[in-house]
Design a protein around this motif. Structure first.
Motif, PDB file in Angstrom:
ATOM      1  N   ARG A 249      -9.854  11.343  -2.444  1.00  0.00           N
ATOM      2  CA  ARG A 249      -8.644  10.740  -1.870  1.00  0.00           C
ATOM      3  C   ARG A 249      -8.139  11.559  -0.677  1.00  0.00           C
ATOM      4  NH1 ARG A 249      -4.247  10.380  -0.064  1.00  0.00           N
ATOM      5  NH2 ARG A 249      -2.389   9.222  -0.660  1.00  0.00           N
TER       6      ARG A 249
ATOM      7  N   GLY B 225      -5.740   6.060   0.047  1.00  0.00           N
ATOM      8  CA  GLY B 225      -5.614   7.104   1.056  1.00  0.00           C
ATOM      9  C   GLY B 225      -5.805   6.636   2.485  1.00  0.00           C
ATOM     10  N   ILE B 226      -6.279   5.393   2.654  1.00  0.00           N
ATOM     11  CA  ILE B 226      -6.448   4.905   4.030  1.00  0.00           C
ATOM     12  C   ILE B 226      -5.621   3.652   4.262  1.00  0.00           C
ATOM     13  CG2 ILE B 226      -8.642   5.838   4.864  1.00  0.00           C
ATOM     14  CD1 ILE B 226     -10.032   3.454   3.544  1.00  0.00           C
ATOM     15  N   ASP B 227      -5.162   3.519   5.489  1.00  0.00           N
ATOM     16  CA  ASP B 227      -4.353   2.361   5.852  1.00  0.00           C
ATOM     17  C   ASP B 227      -5.183   1.094   5.886  1.00  0.00           C
ATOM     18  OD1 ASP B 227      -1.781   3.110   6.008  1.00  0.00           O
ATOM     19  OD2 ASP B 227      -1.859   3.739   8.105  1.00  0.00           O
TER      20      ASP B 227
ATOM     21  N   PRO C 195      -2.502  11.507   9.354  1.00  0.00           N
ATOM     22  CA  PRO C 195      -2.300  12.100   8.035  1.00  0.00           C
ATOM     23  C   PRO C 195      -2.926  13.494   7.926  1.00  0.00           C
ATOM     24  CG  PRO C 195      -4.069  10.495   7.959  1.00  0.00           C
ATOM     25  CD  PRO C 195      -3.493  10.432   9.340  1.00  0.00           C
ATOM     26  N   ILE C 196      -2.478  14.235   6.934  1.00  0.00           N
ATOM     27  CA  ILE C 196      -3.089  15.516   6.586  1.00  0.00           C
ATOM     28  C   ILE C 196      -3.702  15.335   5.205  1.00  0.00           C
ATOM     29  CG2 ILE C 196      -2.611  17.922   5.967  1.00  0.00           C
ATOM     30  CD1 ILE C 196      -0.419  17.966   8.034  1.00  0.00           C
TER      31      ILE C 196
ATOM     32  N   TYR D  88      -4.468  16.309   1.645  1.00  0.00           N
ATOM     33  CA  TYR D  88      -3.774  17.251   0.772  1.00  0.00           C
ATOM     34  C   TYR D  88      -4.257  17.083  -0.655  1.00  0.00           C
ATOM     35  CZ  TYR D  88       0.202  19.571  -1.572  1.00  0.00           C
ATOM     36  OH  TYR D  88       0.996  20.384  -2.356  1.00  0.00           O
TER      37      TYR D  88
ATOM     38  N   ASP E 251       6.860  16.574  10.187  1.00  0.00           N
ATOM     39  CA  ASP E 251       7.094  15.136  10.029  1.00  0.00           C
ATOM     40  C   ASP E 251       6.608  14.341  11.237  1.00  0.00           C
ATOM     41  OD1 ASP E 251       8.111  15.563   7.575  1.00  0.00           O
ATOM     42  OD2 ASP E 251      10.219  15.367   8.144  1.00  0.00           O
TER      43      ASP E 251
ATOM     44  N   LEU F 263       3.513  20.991   5.142  1.00  0.00           N
ATOM     45  CA  LEU F 263       3.509  19.526   5.098  1.00  0.00           C
ATOM     46  C   LEU F 263       4.882  18.921   5.388  1.00  0.00           C
ATOM     47  CD1 LEU F 263       1.288  18.999   1.950  1.00  0.00           C
ATOM     48  CD2 LEU F 263       0.803  18.090   4.212  1.00  0.00           C
ATOM     49  N   GLY F 264       5.912  19.771   5.400  1.00  0.00           N
ATOM     50  CA  GLY F 264       7.251  19.239   5.640  1.00  0.00           C
ATOM     51  C   GLY F 264       7.864  18.594   4.411  1.00  0.00           C
TER      52      GLY F 264
ATOM     53  N   LEU G 211       1.803  13.341  -2.140  1.00  0.00           N
ATOM     54  CA  LEU G 211       0.606  12.769  -1.518  1.00  0.00           C
ATOM     55  C   LEU G 211       0.999  11.698  -0.511  1.00  0.00           C
ATOM     56  CD1 LEU G 211      -2.160  12.250  -4.225  1.00  0.00           C
ATOM     57  CD2 LEU G 211      -2.248  13.633  -2.173  1.00  0.00           C
TER      58      LEU G 211
ATOM     59  N   LYS H  23       0.830  -1.202   0.000  1.00  0.00           N
ATOM     60  CA  LYS H  23       0.000   0.000   0.000  1.00  0.00           C
ATOM     61  C   LYS H  23       0.872   1.263   0.000  1.00  0.00           C
ATOM     62  CE  LYS H  23      -4.451   1.107   1.061  1.00  0.00           C
ATOM     63  NZ  LYS H  23      -5.684   0.462   1.476  1.00  0.00           N
TER      64      LYS H  23
ATOM     65  N   HIS I 199       3.731  11.485   1.145  1.00  0.00           N
ATOM     66  CA  HIS I 199       4.287  12.168   2.314  1.00  0.00           C
ATOM     67  C   HIS I 199       3.180  12.661   3.235  1.00  0.00           C
ATOM     68  CE1 HIS I 199       7.139  14.798   4.513  1.00  0.00           C
ATOM     69  NE2 HIS I 199       6.078  15.560   4.618  1.00  0.00           N
ATOM     70  N   SER I 200       2.153  13.278   2.646  1.00  0.00           N
ATOM     71  CA  SER I 200       1.102  13.842   3.495  1.00  0.00           C
ATOM     72  C   SER I 200       0.230  12.755   4.119  1.00  0.00           C
ATOM     73  CB  SER I 200       0.246  14.839   2.714  1.00  0.00           C
ATOM     74  OG  SER I 200      -0.347  14.202   1.625  1.00  0.00           O
ATOM     75  N   SER I 201       0.344  11.522   3.619  1.00  0.00           N
ATOM     76  CA  SER I 201      -0.347  10.415   4.280  1.00  0.00           C
ATOM     77  C   SER I 201       0.486   9.853   5.429  1.00  0.00           C
ATOM     78  CB  SER I 201      -0.640   9.290   3.293  1.00  0.00           C
ATOM     79  OG  SER I 201      -1.561   9.720   2.332  1.00  0.00           O
ATOM     80  N   GLY I 202       1.635  10.473   5.669  1.00  0.00           N
ATOM     81  CA  GLY I 202       2.452  10.043   6.797  1.00  0.00           C
ATOM     82  C   GLY I 202       3.422   8.924   6.474  1.00  0.00           C
ATOM     83  N   ILE I 203       3.729   8.733   5.175  1.00  0.00           N
ATOM     84  CA  ILE I 203       4.666   7.676   4.804  1.00  0.00           C
ATOM     85  C   ILE I 203       6.086   8.235   4.804  1.00  0.00           C
ATOM     86  CG2 ILE I 203       5.392   6.171   2.909  1.00  0.00           C
ATOM     87  CD1 ILE I 203       2.371   6.067   2.142  1.00  0.00           C
TER      88      ILE I 203
ATOM     89  N   ASN J 156       1.256   4.208  -2.920  1.00  0.00           N
ATOM     90  CA  ASN J 156       1.234   5.648  -2.669  1.00  0.00           C
ATOM     91  C   ASN J 156       2.468   6.340  -3.233  1.00  0.00           C
ATOM     92  OD1 ASN J 156      -0.955   7.031  -0.991  1.00  0.00           O
ATOM     93  ND2 ASN J 156      -0.796   5.017  -0.056  1.00  0.00           N
TER      94      ASN J 156
ATOM     95  N   LEU K 186       2.864  14.145  11.100  1.00  0.00           N
ATOM     96  CA  LEU K 186       2.425  13.181  10.084  1.00  0.00           C
ATOM     97  C   LEU K 186       2.643  11.743  10.532  1.00  0.00           C
ATOM     98  CD1 LEU K 186       3.528  14.947   6.799  1.00  0.00           C
ATOM     99  CD2 LEU K 186       1.213  14.367   7.489  1.00  0.00           C
ATOM    100  N   ASN K 187       3.611  11.538  11.412  1.00  0.00           N
ATOM    101  CA  ASN K 187       3.802  10.205  11.965  1.00  0.00           C
ATOM    102  C   ASN K 187       2.589   9.746  12.742  1.00  0.00           C
ATOM    103  OD1 ASN K 187       6.094   8.861  11.311  1.00  0.00           O
ATOM    104  ND2 ASN K 187       7.386  10.023  12.719  1.00  0.00           N
TER     105      ASN K 187
END
Ligand SMILES: Nc1ncnc2c1ncn2[C@@H]1O[C@H](COP(=O)(O)OP(=O)(O)OP(=O)(O)O)[C@@H](O)[C@H]1O
Ligand SMILES: [Mg+2]
Lengths: 265, 249
Positions: free
Chosen positions: B155, B114-116, B88-89, B91, B81, B63-64, A161, A150, A163-167, A154, B84-85
């Protein structure tokens, strides 16, 4: 006696192919989407060097192959991410270095006969010990795919995108580079240094001609890859064409088949 | 009862994004200079300014994706960062890398990415929000420009983020879809407390919608409530040769 010996070779080829045939196109999809297919070729040519070194020194070639590929793969990724050298350029450097040094070592080893099987794959170079290493490597790759597919998707869609999902992109790229190196290393003895790329790239490319979703692309390319590889074993056995080449020839057929199918849809 | 109310009030006053003395330059050219502002949780901020003013750059800094040369950016007290850990934001980039249009990927697959943890309900919700359920099995490369925009909006929202950064969300979508989008944003902001930052050239529209407007032109020109900001004197600073509100003359 001879028959049993050959039966064992075929059996081993089937086992190895069953492990690598589904893996190669899965990595190929990500390489294509990231426009990084050349990466696979570079690693394969470095694999050529590893095999040449093992012919020269008489070592366990597969282990050497895995280690060397991982080192090169991580260095390329490092160079690329730091932007120190153009990506294509640094890849070319490793590719040509791999080829030139391989030829050097093979010439000095005096076993130039082994070149054919190194470059184009073979039914018989995989040893019993190799099978275990290949199994471990394949499990490693499958675990990566299950855990990270997944995030990889991304990464392929859009890095910002992702990055902004926290990856964490830099970690992900390193892990991917490492796993690609492993997946190529375990396939190289079967497919050959020049042709391993075909097993990674042609099945997804063929599938993409007729599919609309990632899901069907993934499923179809794995099916293409497995069927072509099994058929390739028979073709190689009966015709004497090196295994990698016979699998690739069938893959080309599959590609043309998909292309024609697309025209008639 | 009163106590409860007070807590909610306090909660909404919490600073969300703090930008202090931020300067960003590439190749020795300053793109943003001395940016200083703070926005609270639950804000709805419109960011306006001429082309090349650094609006997209500001979002990427928050967003870093890029790091400021000087100054500091904090989201709920954390570096981008680190934030975001944790979560999520949402975007919506102004431009998506073109490679995706060569990919065989459906709208549904894009939204799912977009989702885990996959949840059919959440994906359906995001897709229905933008009325694109008829497109869910369609490949992204078969979509029109506006349809693509809606897919990427879905998304951005599917993870139900508490912060939403939208870079020109109304580009390419028709007036009906634009009204729908504005309604969705307002609802998210009012009912769910989602904080929204929108970059836009559609000043007249967002003057009604947003609670706050930031005018940017390499530096901060002004920041405040739309009624106070959107006056000719400030607009002259942003767009010297253009009349933003001709009907007021
Ligand atoms: N990667 C980059 N390298 C060098 N300069 C850049 C880069 N990205 C943006 N710039 C410059 O920074 C300035 C601000 O760009 P930015 O994309 O933030 O503008 P913007 O306010 O979003 O404009 P627009 O309304 O056109 O979207 C521009 O002058 C642009 O040339
Ligand atoms: Mg912009």
């Amino acid at each position: 006696m001879i028959e049993i010996f050959e039966l064992n070779i075929i059996k081993r080829a089937f086992i190895v192919v069953s492990l690598i045939a589904p893996l190669a196109p899965l990595f190929g999809i990500f390489l294509i989407l990231r426009r990084y297919a050349f990466f696979a070729d570079t690693l394969a040519h470095v694999g050529f060097l590893a095999l040449a070194l093992s012919v020269f020194f008489g070592l366990n070639s597969l282990l050497l192959l895995i280690v060397l590929s991982i080192i090169v793969s991580l260095s390329v990724e490092q160079l690329r991410s730091k932007g120190k050298l153009p990506a294509e350029g640094s890849l070319s450097f490793f590719l040509y270095s791999g080829v030139a040094l391989s030829v050097l070592f093979i010439t000095f080893s005096g076993k130039t006969g082994s070149v054919m099987s190194i470059l184009f794959g073979s039914l018989s170079t995989v040893t019993k010990e190799d099978v275990y290493l290949i199994l471990i490597g394949a499990i490693f790759c499958f675990v990566f795919l299950i855990k990270y597919h997944k995030k990889m998707l991304n990464l392929c869609i859009d890095e910002e995108l992702a990055h902004s999902s926290g990856i964490n992109l830099s970690n992900l790229k390193v892990i991917f580079a490492l796993t690609v190196a492993v997946s190529i290393s375990i396939s190289i003895k079967t497919m050959g240094a020049l042709l391993i790329g075909s097993l990674m790239i042609i099945p997804p490319l063929s599938a993409m001609q007729i599919t609309k979703s990632l899901r069907t692309t993934t499923i179809l390319s794995v099916i293409y890859s497995i069927l072509s590889s099994y058929a390739g074993i028979f073709l190689s056995y009966y015709s004497g064409i090196p295994l990698g080449a016979s699998i690739s020839v069938i893959l080309i057929g599959v590609f043309i088949f998909s292309f024609i199918l697309k025209l008639f849809r | 009862m009163l106590n409860e109310k007070f807590r909610i009030l306090e909660l909404t006053k919490k600073p969300l994004i703090t930008i202090s003395n931020v300067t960003y330059a590439t190749n020795g050219i300053k793109i943003l200079e001395d940016i200083n502002f703070e926005i609270n949780q639950g804000c709805y901020l419109g960011i306006i300014g001429p082309n090349g003013a650094g609006k997209t750059t500001l979002l990427r800094l928050i967003l870093g994706i890029i790091k400021p040369n000087l100054g500091e950016i904090r989201i709920q007290g954390l570096a981008p960062d680190e934030y975001l850990n944790r979560e999520p934001i949402g975007y919506l980039p102004q431009r998506i890398s073109q490679t995706i249009y060569e990919m065989p990927i459906t709208v549904e697959e894009l939204v799912r990415s977009g989702i885990d943890k996959y949840s059919r309900d959440t994906v359906d919700w995001a897709i229905d929000l933008f009325k694109i359920s008829s497109l869910r099995k369609k490949s992204l490369k078969e979509l029109s420009g506006g349809e693509r925009q809606k897919a990427f909006l879905a998304r951005a929202l599917v993870a139900k983020p508490r912060i939403l950064l939208l870079d020109e969300p109304t580009t390419g979508i028709d007036p009906n879809a634009r009204d729908d989008l504005l309604e969705i944003l307002e609802k998210l902001n009012k009912e769910f407390g989602v904080s929204i930052l929108v970059v836009t050239h559609d000043i007249a529209t967002f003057a009604h919608e947003s609670k706050c407007i930031l005018c940017l032109n390499k530096r901060m020109v002004c920041l405040g409530e739309p009624q106070r900001i959107l006056k000719e004197e400030y607009m002259k600073l942003l767009y010297p040769t253009h009349t933003v509100f001709p009907h007021r003359l």
